[in-house]
Design a protein around this motif. Sequence first.
Motif, PDB file in Angstrom:
ATOM      1  N   GLY B  97      90.573  72.249 -28.949  1.00 46.20           N
ATOM      2  CA  GLY B  97      89.649  73.344 -29.250  1.00 46.20           C
ATOM      3  C   GLY B  97      90.346  74.546 -29.868  1.00 46.20           C
ATOM      4  O   GLY B  97      89.778  75.248 -30.708  1.00 46.20           O
ATOM      5  N   VAL B  98      91.611  74.802 -29.463  1.00 41.54           N
ATOM      6  CA  VAL B  98      92.371  75.926 -30.019  1.00 41.54           C
ATOM      7  C   VAL B  98      92.859  75.585 -31.422  1.00 41.54           C
ATOM      8  O   VAL B  98      92.692  76.379 -32.362  1.00 41.54           O
ATOM      9  N   VAL B  99      93.450  74.392 -31.556  1.00 37.40           N
ATOM     10  CA  VAL B  99      94.056  74.020 -32.842  1.00 37.40           C
ATOM     11  C   VAL B  99      92.971  73.829 -33.906  1.00 37.40           C
ATOM     12  O   VAL B  99      93.141  74.246 -35.061  1.00 37.40           O
ATOM     13  N   ALA B 100      91.825  73.248 -33.542  1.00 37.63           N
ATOM     14  CA  ALA B 100      90.720  73.081 -34.501  1.00 37.63           C
ATOM     15  C   ALA B 100      90.158  74.438 -34.904  1.00 37.63           C
ATOM     16  O   ALA B 100      89.869  74.687 -36.083  1.00 37.63           O
ATOM     17  N   ALA B 101      90.021  75.351 -33.919  1.00 34.98           N
ATOM     18  CA  ALA B 101      89.502  76.690 -34.224  1.00 34.98           C
ATOM     19  C   ALA B 101      90.416  77.416 -35.208  1.00 34.98           C
ATOM     20  O   ALA B 101      89.963  78.106 -36.130  1.00 34.98           O
ATOM     21  N   LEU B 102      91.737  77.245 -35.004  1.00 34.94           N
ATOM     22  CA  LEU B 102      92.706  77.880 -35.893  1.00 34.94           C
ATOM     23  C   LEU B 102      92.584  77.322 -37.313  1.00 34.94           C
ATOM     24  O   LEU B 102      92.574  78.071 -38.301  1.00 34.94           O
ATOM     25  N   ASP B 103      92.459  76.000 -37.405  1.00 39.30           N
ATOM     26  CA  ASP B 103      92.335  75.351 -38.711  1.00 39.30           C
ATOM     27  C   ASP B 103      91.102  75.857 -39.458  1.00 39.30           C
ATOM     28  O   ASP B 103      91.163  76.197 -40.655  1.00 39.30           O
ATOM     29  N   VAL B 104      89.991  75.940 -38.716  1.00 38.28           N
ATOM     30  CA  VAL B 104      88.724  76.387 -39.291  1.00 38.28           C
ATOM     31  C   VAL B 104      88.824  77.839 -39.756  1.00 38.28           C
ATOM     32  O   VAL B 104      88.399  78.190 -40.867  1.00 38.28           O
ATOM     33  N   THR B 105      89.412  78.695 -38.918  1.00 37.86           N
ATOM     34  CA  THR B 105      89.486  80.123 -39.232  1.00 37.86           C
ATOM     35  C   THR B 105      90.416  80.359 -40.421  1.00 37.86           C
ATOM     36  O   THR B 105      90.147  81.191 -41.297  1.00 37.86           O
ATOM     37  N   GLU B 106      91.516  79.587 -40.456  1.00 37.52           N
ATOM     38  CA  GLU B 106      92.438  79.666 -41.585  1.00 37.52           C
ATOM     39  C   GLU B 106      91.709  79.294 -42.889  1.00 37.52           C
ATOM     40  O   GLU B 106      91.856  79.977 -43.916  1.00 37.52           O
ATOM     41  N   ALA B 107      90.885  78.233 -42.812  1.00 38.68           N
ATOM     42  CA  ALA B 107      90.168  77.774 -44.012  1.00 38.68           C
ATOM     43  C   ALA B 107      89.148  78.814 -44.468  1.00 38.68           C
ATOM     44  O   ALA B 107      89.021  79.098 -45.671  1.00 38.68           O
ATOM     45  N   ILE B 108      88.411  79.408 -43.534  1.00 33.90           N
ATOM     46  CA  ILE B 108      87.393  80.407 -43.902  1.00 33.90           C
ATOM     47  C   ILE B 108      88.057  81.640 -44.504  1.00 33.90           C
ATOM     48  O   ILE B 108      87.618  82.185 -45.526  1.00 33.90           O
ATOM     49  N   ARG B 109      89.175  82.045 -43.896  1.00 27.53           N
ATOM     50  CA  ARG B 109      89.899  83.210 -44.418  1.00 27.53           C
ATOM     51  C   ARG B 109      90.419  82.932 -45.832  1.00 27.53           C
ATOM     52  O   ARG B 109      90.292  83.767 -46.736  1.00 27.53           O
ATOM     53  N   ALA B 110      90.964  81.727 -46.019  1.00 27.96           N
ATOM     54  CA  ALA B 110      91.542  81.368 -47.319  1.00 27.96           C
ATOM     55  C   ALA B 110      90.477  81.344 -48.415  1.00 27.96           C
ATOM     56  O   ALA B 110      90.761  81.600 -49.578  1.00 27.96           O
ATOM     57  N   SER B 111      89.237  81.032 -47.994  1.00 31.46           N
ATOM     58  CA  SER B 111      88.169  80.958 -48.993  1.00 31.46           C
ATOM     59  C   SER B 111      87.416  82.291 -49.117  1.00 31.46           C
ATOM     60  O   SER B 111      86.282  82.320 -49.589  1.00 31.46           O
ATOM     61  N   GLY B 112      88.038  83.385 -48.631  1.00 33.31           N
ATOM     62  CA  GLY B 112      87.442  84.692 -48.847  1.00 33.31           C
ATOM     63  C   GLY B 112      86.872  85.357 -47.613  1.00 33.31           C
ATOM     64  O   GLY B 112      86.413  86.501 -47.669  1.00 33.31           O
ATOM     65  N   GLY B 113      86.862  84.645 -46.496  1.00 34.41           N
ATOM     66  CA  GLY B 113      86.437  85.251 -45.239  1.00 34.41           C
ATOM     67  C   GLY B 113      84.931  85.316 -45.087  1.00 34.41           C
ATOM     68  O   GLY B 113      84.168  84.799 -45.918  1.00 34.41           O
ATOM     69  N   ALA B 114      84.508  85.942 -43.970  1.00 32.10           N
ATOM     70  CA  ALA B 114      83.088  85.998 -43.621  1.00 32.10           C
ATOM     71  C   ALA B 114      82.682  87.448 -43.385  1.00 32.10           C
ATOM     72  O   ALA B 114      83.520  88.352 -43.429  1.00 32.10           O
ATOM     73  N   ARG B 115      81.408  87.647 -43.091  1.00 32.79           N
ATOM     74  CA  ARG B 115      80.934  88.995 -42.804  1.00 32.79           C
ATOM     75  C   ARG B 115      81.495  89.485 -41.462  1.00 32.79           C
ATOM     76  O   ARG B 115      82.007  90.603 -41.355  1.00 32.79           O
ATOM     77  N   CYS B 116      81.383  88.617 -40.450  1.00 26.62           N
ATOM     78  CA  CYS B 116      81.883  88.994 -39.124  1.00 26.62           C
ATOM     79  C   CYS B 116      83.356  88.610 -38.990  1.00 26.62           C
ATOM     80  O   CYS B 116      83.816  87.621 -39.557  1.00 26.62           O
ATOM     81  N   THR B 117      84.067  89.389 -38.187  1.00 24.67           N
ATOM     82  CA  THR B 117      85.421  88.987 -37.803  1.00 24.67           C
ATOM     83  C   THR B 117      85.331  87.694 -36.978  1.00 24.67           C
ATOM     84  O   THR B 117      84.469  87.566 -36.101  1.00 24.67           O
ATOM     85  N   ILE B 118      86.222  86.750 -37.286  1.00 22.99           N
ATOM     86  CA  ILE B 118      86.300  85.511 -36.500  1.00 22.99           C
ATOM     87  C   ILE B 118      87.576  85.573 -35.669  1.00 22.99           C
ATOM     88  O   ILE B 118      88.649  85.899 -36.198  1.00 22.99           O
ATOM     89  N   ALA B 119      87.463  85.297 -34.365  1.00 22.87           N
ATOM     90  CA  ALA B 119      88.638  85.321 -33.493  1.00 22.87           C
ATOM     91  C   ALA B 119      88.872  83.933 -32.908  1.00 22.87           C
ATOM     92  O   ALA B 119      87.959  83.346 -32.335  1.00 22.87           O
ATOM     93  N   VAL B 120      90.110  83.455 -33.087  1.00 25.37           N
ATOM     94  CA  VAL B 120      90.536  82.223 -32.409  1.00 25.37           C
ATOM     95  C   VAL B 120      91.102  82.643 -31.057  1.00 25.37           C
ATOM     96  O   VAL B 120      91.976  83.516 -30.998  1.00 25.37           O
ATOM     97  N   VAL B 121      90.611  82.033 -29.971  1.00 24.19           N
ATOM     98  CA  VAL B 121      91.073  82.463 -28.650  1.00 24.19           C
ATOM     99  C   VAL B 121      91.667  81.285 -27.865  1.00 24.19           C
ATOM    100  O   VAL B 121      91.158  80.165 -27.910  1.00 24.19           O
ATOM    101  N   ALA B 122      92.794  81.567 -27.199  1.00 23.56           N
ATOM    102  CA  ALA B 122      93.367  80.616 -26.236  1.00 23.56           C
ATOM    103  C   ALA B 122      93.336  81.305 -24.877  1.00 23.56           C
ATOM    104  O   ALA B 122      94.090  82.260 -24.643  1.00 23.56           O
ATOM    105  N   PHE B 123      92.421  80.838 -24.015  1.00 23.23           N
ATOM    106  CA  PHE B 123      92.285  81.452 -22.695  1.00 23.23           C
ATOM    107  C   PHE B 123      93.411  80.997 -21.770  1.00 23.23           C
ATOM    108  O   PHE B 123      93.902  79.881 -21.869  1.00 23.23           O
ATOM    109  N   ARG B 124      93.782  81.883 -20.855  1.00 19.43           N
ATOM    110  CA  ARG B 124      94.826  81.556 -19.871  1.00 19.43           C
ATOM    111  C   ARG B 124      94.246  80.785 -18.683  1.00 19.43           C
ATOM    112  O   ARG B 124      93.139  81.067 -18.241  1.00 19.43           O
ATOM    113  N   LEU B 125      95.069  79.868 -18.140  1.00 19.66           N
ATOM    114  CA  LEU B 125      94.831  79.248 -16.819  1.00 19.66           C
ATOM    115  C   LEU B 125      93.403  78.748 -16.664  1.00 19.66           C
ATOM    116  O   LEU B 125      92.665  79.202 -15.797  1.00 19.66           O
TER     117      LEU B 125
END
Lengths: 410, 410
Positions: B97-125
């Motif tokens: 879930g973390v690595v896929a989210a990162l891949d997706v966010t990287e792709a959206i950013r590379a293609s110009g980004g979105a209106r809202c900020t996208i945050a990839v999160v890795a929760f603790r414990l």
Amino acid sequence: MTDSTQRRAARIIERLDTLFEIGRDAGTNRPGLGEGEQRAHELVAGWMREAGLDVTVDGAGNLLGRAPGADPAAAEVWTGSHLDTPPDGGRFDGALGVVAALDVTEAIRASGGARCTIAVVAFRLEEGPRFGRGVFGSRALFGELEPDEADLVDADGVTLGQAFAALGLGEMLPSGPVLDRPPACFVEAHIEQGPTLAARDSPLGLVTSIAGMAGIELVFTGRRGHAGTVPMALRSDALAAAAGFVRRVYDGARALPGVVATVGRMDVLPGATNTIPGRVELFADLRAPDAERLEALIGAATSAAGTAAADASCAVELLPRWRYEPVQMHPEPAGALRRAIAAAGVEVVELPSGAGHDAAILATAGVPSAMLFVRSDAGGVSHAPEESTGADAVALGVEVLEAAIRELAG
Amino acid sequence: MTDSTQRRAARIIERLDTLFEIGRDAGTNRPGLGEGEQRAHELVAGWMREAGLDVTVDGAGNLLGRAPGADPAAAEVWTGSHLDTPPDGGRFDGALGVVAALDVTEAIRASGGARCTIAVVAFRLEEGPRFGRGVFGSRALFGELEPDEADLVDADGVTLGQAFAALGLGEMLPSGPVLDRPPACFVEAHIEQGPTLAARDSPLGLVTSIAGMAGIELVFTGRRGHAGTVPMALRSDALAAAAGFVRRVYDGARALPGVVATVGRMDVLPGATNTIPGRVELFADLRAPDAERLEALIGAATSAAGTAAADASCAVELLPRWRYEPVQMHPEPAGALRRAIAAAGVEVVELPSGAGHDAAILATAGVPSAMLFVRSDAGGVSHAPEESTGADAVALGVEVLEAAIRELAG
């Protein structure tokens, strides 16, 4: 009690207190072939030298302190027990038999000695928990160590062979009998570890027989899975199998009078709260007063394991670790104890021993053997720090042991 | 799959392999707030920076990597999961879930980004086994840590507070909400951890609800004794009680459709082969799809504990450790996932989650949340090294997640 009897019991109890502090935690911890047992052996060896005994350590690490007899050709009379303990054990199990034997032998030597040499013995590694097999020192006397004995492993991954070598006892375990010449007889004094003498308000007991026992390790194998996602009906839960085994083997033991079954150790793996257990390792300790019931109990345990595993869609492997046949005590040393108990004005209570002892190994090997039980207070609790025996019972026990050893040693 | 989709899935799986090697034994071992989880967070933080994201660590130690949106006033869209594992866990649970989210966010950013900020999160414990309570990082967002949270102790005697401080996250746990401004929504991609999608031969699943669950520690107390000397009828064997509880609580779970009960951890004390167990500590993990059945299952467990203890002449204490109510996924982010799944030409399989997830915490706290399940191969085995998902399902999962996040982030 006379003043001298009181002083005698007080010295014995003081020595038991001193030993209790070696490896002390909640209870005392002196696993066999470990550092604590070694320190206890060295301490007792010092007491033996103070008492004027000739101290030797045999090829298995057993400690012997001898009061030479007038007739060097006569076979020796042995008395003693062991100095190792189970985890968080008490102060009487094993240690009482060694310390009382030393007191008795010191007294006989001081009063001029006997015809036969008397040897106080502290056997090594009597308790089973550390390596899953006990009575090491007494079995070694007769060359009865198993081929795999050196490879048994404790919870820290130390092999029995490594523990033996680390104490400087030798790079290899003894491959044949450690004993040159069997003793004429062996008498072991021991705390009862059960409630019978306390219930009858009798300080002493004469052991008639020692239970037969089998130790079997069982490994239940299922399939690990996530605790939230695998429906109950599709699980192979190794703990469900193990729990079913516990219930069935206990039911089986209840159906056979006089037998007991105990699962004292169980490891649930991987041991995560949200993972269905894929593997459970446990140890079944089975005991019966005669060979027929021991066989029936082993059969009940084997059947319980198969049924419990099948009910939980698991597999099970049974690994027999040890088996000792029931054994009767010998009329000659037992008779000496009986006469000594009666002479002390105490009722002679005969009872079987449900616990195993080095005396069972010596008896099975043909050494005429007997056991004197001293009352266990605290409801017969044993293998626990609460283990206790009153000074009155200790005093009577040591007097009776002395009288019996005097008779047997001539 | 196209070449670029294949490369995308291959990079994700390569990263999961790299993470799997951190804390690798039989499986991977990265208990939450431990060194392995910390190394995983640092590794992923590096990947976030390479992807051009703004990296921060919040007051609970959660890792966030942001691709700023065109409209700074718009609430953020969050996607991610966790990087800790249960003992000997697999390579997909959490990490996917973390690595896929990162891949997706990287792709959206590379293609110009979105209106809202996208945050990839890795929760603790997220996982419960280490301290008996999980979803630490997501609960901390909303100030939902319990008053005793810092005092929870792991198997090595380390408190949660000490583990937190040792990572430099602070001498005290956060006492209030860590989160300033709730995100607009949260989407968590996760391996299914069950057999449903594999059985339907579907690569993806849309989660409808997350099971309610309760964790209860039970302590059975009996009386220690020697395995050979206490008759069966006079025993208070804590393992007999615990085994009876396991049977009864499992029977109780089987009687309630859709619920599961698991005893994954059990400690038998003192754990000596020839001592009757005086104490057994175990942990019951109870899960149900709705509040009514969760209540019924807790009642069945409570009753099972009392009856099993009484049957074995033992006492029992129940210590509730956690409880999470069942929660529904939110129609808005779930709708985005549904449209993305359909657009990918894949059947939309709806299913409940029997496992708990950080998404349940966010949903309960009012953040519109949804989950995308990716097929679990190997019979749905999870929390185990065999855990696996084919590259085809990973590729479809990341495409669907990207489409849904693009829609939600505008």
